[in-house]
Design a protein around this motif. Structure first.
Motif, PDB file in Angstrom:
ATOM      1  N   ALA A  92      10.266   3.231   2.986  1.00  0.00           N
ATOM      2  CA  ALA A  92      10.615   2.751   1.650  1.00  0.00           C
ATOM      3  C   ALA A  92      10.462   1.236   1.564  1.00  0.00           C
ATOM      4  O   ALA A  92      10.260   0.551   2.565  1.00  0.00           O
ATOM      5  N   GLY A  93      10.575   0.724   0.339  1.00  0.00           N
ATOM      6  CA  GLY A  93      10.640  -0.719   0.124  1.00  0.00           C
ATOM      7  C   GLY A  93       9.338  -1.328  -0.346  1.00  0.00           C
ATOM      8  O   GLY A  93       8.346  -1.315   0.380  1.00  0.00           O
ATOM      9  N   VAL A  94       9.347  -1.853  -1.569  1.00  0.00           N
ATOM     10  CA  VAL A  94       8.166  -2.518  -2.111  1.00  0.00           C
ATOM     11  C   VAL A  94       7.852  -3.793  -1.328  1.00  0.00           C
ATOM     12  O   VAL A  94       6.712  -4.029  -0.916  1.00  0.00           O
ATOM     13  N   ARG A  95       8.865  -4.622  -1.110  1.00  0.00           N
ATOM     14  CA  ARG A  95       8.617  -5.936  -0.508  1.00  0.00           C
ATOM     15  C   ARG A  95       8.219  -5.824   0.960  1.00  0.00           C
ATOM     16  O   ARG A  95       7.377  -6.572   1.462  1.00  0.00           O
ATOM     17  N   TYR A  96       8.809  -4.872   1.658  1.00  0.00           N
ATOM     18  CA  TYR A  96       8.492  -4.674   3.072  1.00  0.00           C
ATOM     19  C   TYR A  96       7.036  -4.268   3.246  1.00  0.00           C
ATOM     20  O   TYR A  96       6.416  -4.572   4.267  1.00  0.00           O
ATOM     21  N   SER A  97       6.466  -3.598   2.245  1.00  0.00           N
ATOM     22  CA  SER A  97       5.077  -3.146   2.359  1.00  0.00           C
ATOM     23  C   SER A  97       4.097  -4.311   2.328  1.00  0.00           C
ATOM     24  O   SER A  97       2.963  -4.179   2.785  1.00  0.00           O
ATOM     25  N   GLN A 152      -2.802   1.479 -11.471  1.00  0.00           N
ATOM     26  CA  GLN A 152      -2.681   0.041 -11.264  1.00  0.00           C
ATOM     27  C   GLN A 152      -1.449  -0.272 -10.415  1.00  0.00           C
ATOM     28  O   GLN A 152      -0.541  -0.979 -10.851  1.00  0.00           O
ATOM     29  N   PRO A 153      -1.376   0.257  -9.184  1.00  0.00           N
ATOM     30  CA  PRO A 153      -0.211  -0.031  -8.336  1.00  0.00           C
ATOM     31  C   PRO A 153      -0.148  -1.509  -7.992  1.00  0.00           C
ATOM     32  O   PRO A 153      -1.173  -2.154  -7.753  1.00  0.00           O
ATOM     33  N   LEU A 154       1.090  -2.042  -7.972  1.00  0.00           N
ATOM     34  CA  LEU A 154       1.271  -3.464  -7.673  1.00  0.00           C
ATOM     35  C   LEU A 154       1.697  -3.710  -6.233  1.00  0.00           C
ATOM     36  O   LEU A 154       1.903  -4.858  -5.833  1.00  0.00           O
ATOM     37  N   SER A 155       1.847  -2.643  -5.455  1.00  0.00           N
ATOM     38  CA  SER A 155       2.215  -2.776  -4.042  1.00  0.00           C
ATOM     39  C   SER A 155       1.580  -1.641  -3.254  1.00  0.00           C
ATOM     40  O   SER A 155       1.227  -0.600  -3.821  1.00  0.00           O
ATOM     41  N   LEU A 156       1.451  -1.843  -1.952  1.00  0.00           N
ATOM     42  CA  LEU A 156       0.917  -0.771  -1.121  1.00  0.00           C
ATOM     43  C   LEU A 156       1.860   0.421  -1.112  1.00  0.00           C
ATOM     44  O   LEU A 156       1.427   1.579  -1.064  1.00  0.00           O
ATOM     45  N   TYR A 157       3.165   0.165  -1.151  1.00  0.00           N
ATOM     46  CA  TYR A 157       4.129   1.264  -1.232  1.00  0.00           C
ATOM     47  C   TYR A 157       3.800   2.167  -2.411  1.00  0.00           C
ATOM     48  O   TYR A 157       3.731   3.395  -2.287  1.00  0.00           O
ATOM     49  N   ALA A 158       3.592   1.572  -3.582  1.00  0.00           N
ATOM     50  CA  ALA A 158       3.267   2.345  -4.777  1.00  0.00           C
ATOM     51  C   ALA A 158       1.961   3.105  -4.587  1.00  0.00           C
ATOM     52  O   ALA A 158       1.849   4.272  -4.985  1.00  0.00           O
ATOM     53  N   ALA A 159       0.980   2.465  -3.979  1.00  0.00           N
ATOM     54  CA  ALA A 159      -0.311   3.123  -3.766  1.00  0.00           C
ATOM     55  C   ALA A 159      -0.175   4.341  -2.858  1.00  0.00           C
ATOM     56  O   ALA A 159      -0.813   5.375  -3.087  1.00  0.00           O
ATOM     57  N   THR A 160       0.674   4.237  -1.821  1.00  0.00           N
ATOM     58  CA  THR A 160       0.849   5.392  -0.927  1.00  0.00           C
ATOM     59  C   THR A 160       1.547   6.542  -1.646  1.00  0.00           C
ATOM     60  O   THR A 160       1.223   7.710  -1.406  1.00  0.00           O
ATOM     61  N   LYS A 161       2.481   6.228  -2.535  1.00  0.00           N
ATOM     62  CA  LYS A 161       3.170   7.296  -3.261  1.00  0.00           C
ATOM     63  C   LYS A 161       2.233   8.000  -4.236  1.00  0.00           C
ATOM     64  O   LYS A 161       2.304   9.229  -4.418  1.00  0.00           O
TER      65      LYS A 161
END
Length: 337
Positions: A92-97, A152-161
């Motif tokens: 989890a975690g947007v910033r950690y990604s 248009q994901p703004l983080s890799l976390y979002a892209a993986t989901k």
């Protein structure tokens, strides 16, 4: 039912496991117990589940395994039977990604593939899995609807989901594996995660430190209380999508659905902070900081689909939920009232 729950030592997985045990199901929980945040908290959750198991004829079993390692996962599940899967484990975690992208490749992509492979070969009745509101990325139309574009994901976390949703759609189409993806909005409550804002703010206030308020404080979130989330997850688990053979242009409709699961309210971040201050009995010194990379300014769930299909109705406002979290935080850390 016998249910496999991944991320059973995590925040949502712990609460879902408790609910399933309380209603009479048997739970096989797995978790890698990684050190993304304090492992002591994860062990404390497992200790609570062990207490529940003692009062439920031992219907809870836990195995520590990294589900992104398919060999280890197959070994851990060898000889185990389960009817359905609730796949809540993830990095989890947007910033950690931003700082640790490879952790997301392994846990969220390889891990998700491993679970849908398990579901395929075991012919499970239904797999419910965690997606995220982060997939909406740069979408500036509120509330977020499941029909909105999410490319248009703004983080890799979002892209993986989002990638997880696509893999699930493929497996539902090819192998008719019934699946439901839940796009969680900001979940909070007792036994929550220490990396999330509510915990960080509460901790700083009790320690007499300033709180870092990103987005200059001009952010809004769809805060969803954990008890409401659990009700939605379990309702989803109990009602698999029907594979009725209907067709649309280009082929059959796969037994796969996506739901937003949120509180359907977009709350001002400042209001949440004020409720924490009131519950703590102390004021916070606020350091207003710019938006962080990968973050979004506003979230707001359109929950019309899950309301219509499953009767999901969140009941807990932040005015009720925030004091409950702070009360639990005091008790967990042994702080005086």
């Amino acid at each position: 039912m016998r249910v496999l729950v991944t991320g059973a030592a995590g925040f949502i997985g712990f609460h879902v496991s408790r609910h399933l045990l309380a209603r009479g199901d048997t739970v096989l929980g797995i978790d890698s117990l990684n050190d993304y945040y304090d492992v002591t908290l994860k062990h404390a959750r497992l200790a609570e589940l062990d207490k529940d198991a003692a009062n439920s004829d031992g219907r809870f079993t836990f195995k520590q395994v990294d589900f992104s390692d398919h060999v280890a996962l197959d070994g851990a599940l060898d000889g185990e039977h389960f009817d359905r899967i609730v796949h809540l484990g993830a990095q989890a975690g947007v910033r950690y990604s931003i700082e640790n992208p490879r952790a997301y490749l392994q846990a969220n992509l390889a891990g998700h593939l491993n679970l849908i492979e398990i579901g395929r070969h075991r012919r499970v009745e239904h797999m419910v899995y965690a997606s995220s509101s982060s997939v909406y990325g740069g979408n500036d139309t509120l509330p977020f609807r499941v029909e909105d574009r999410v490319d248009q994901p703004l983080s890799l976390y979002a892209a993986t989901k989002k990638a997880d949703e696509l893999m699930s759609e493929t497996y539902a189409h090819l192998y008719r594996l019934p699946q439901s993806g839940l796009r969680f909005f900001t979940v909070y409550g007792p036994w929550g995660r220490p990396d999330m804002a509510m915990w960080l703010f509460t901790k700083a206030i009790f320690e007499g430190r300033p709180i870092n308020v990103f987005g200059e404080g001009r952010m809004r979130r769809d805060f969803t209380y954990i008890d409401d989330i659990v009700v939605g997850v379990v309702a989803c688990l109990d009602n698999p999508p029907i594979d009725d053979g209907m067709t649309k242009a280009g082929g059959s409709v796969s037994p796969h659905r996506i739901y937003n699961i949120g509180n359907s309210r977009s709350e001002d971040l400042g209001e949440m902070i004020a409720l924490i201050e009131q519950a703590c009995g102390r004021s916070a010194e606020r350091l207003l900081l710019p938006m962080q990379p990968g973050d979004v300014r506003d979230t707001f769930a359109d929950i019309g689909a899950i309301q219509r299909d499953l009767g999901f109705e969140p009941r807990t406002t932040i005015a009720a939920g925030v004091p409950r979290f702070v009360s639990w935080y005091r008790k967990y850390h042994g702080l005086s009232a």
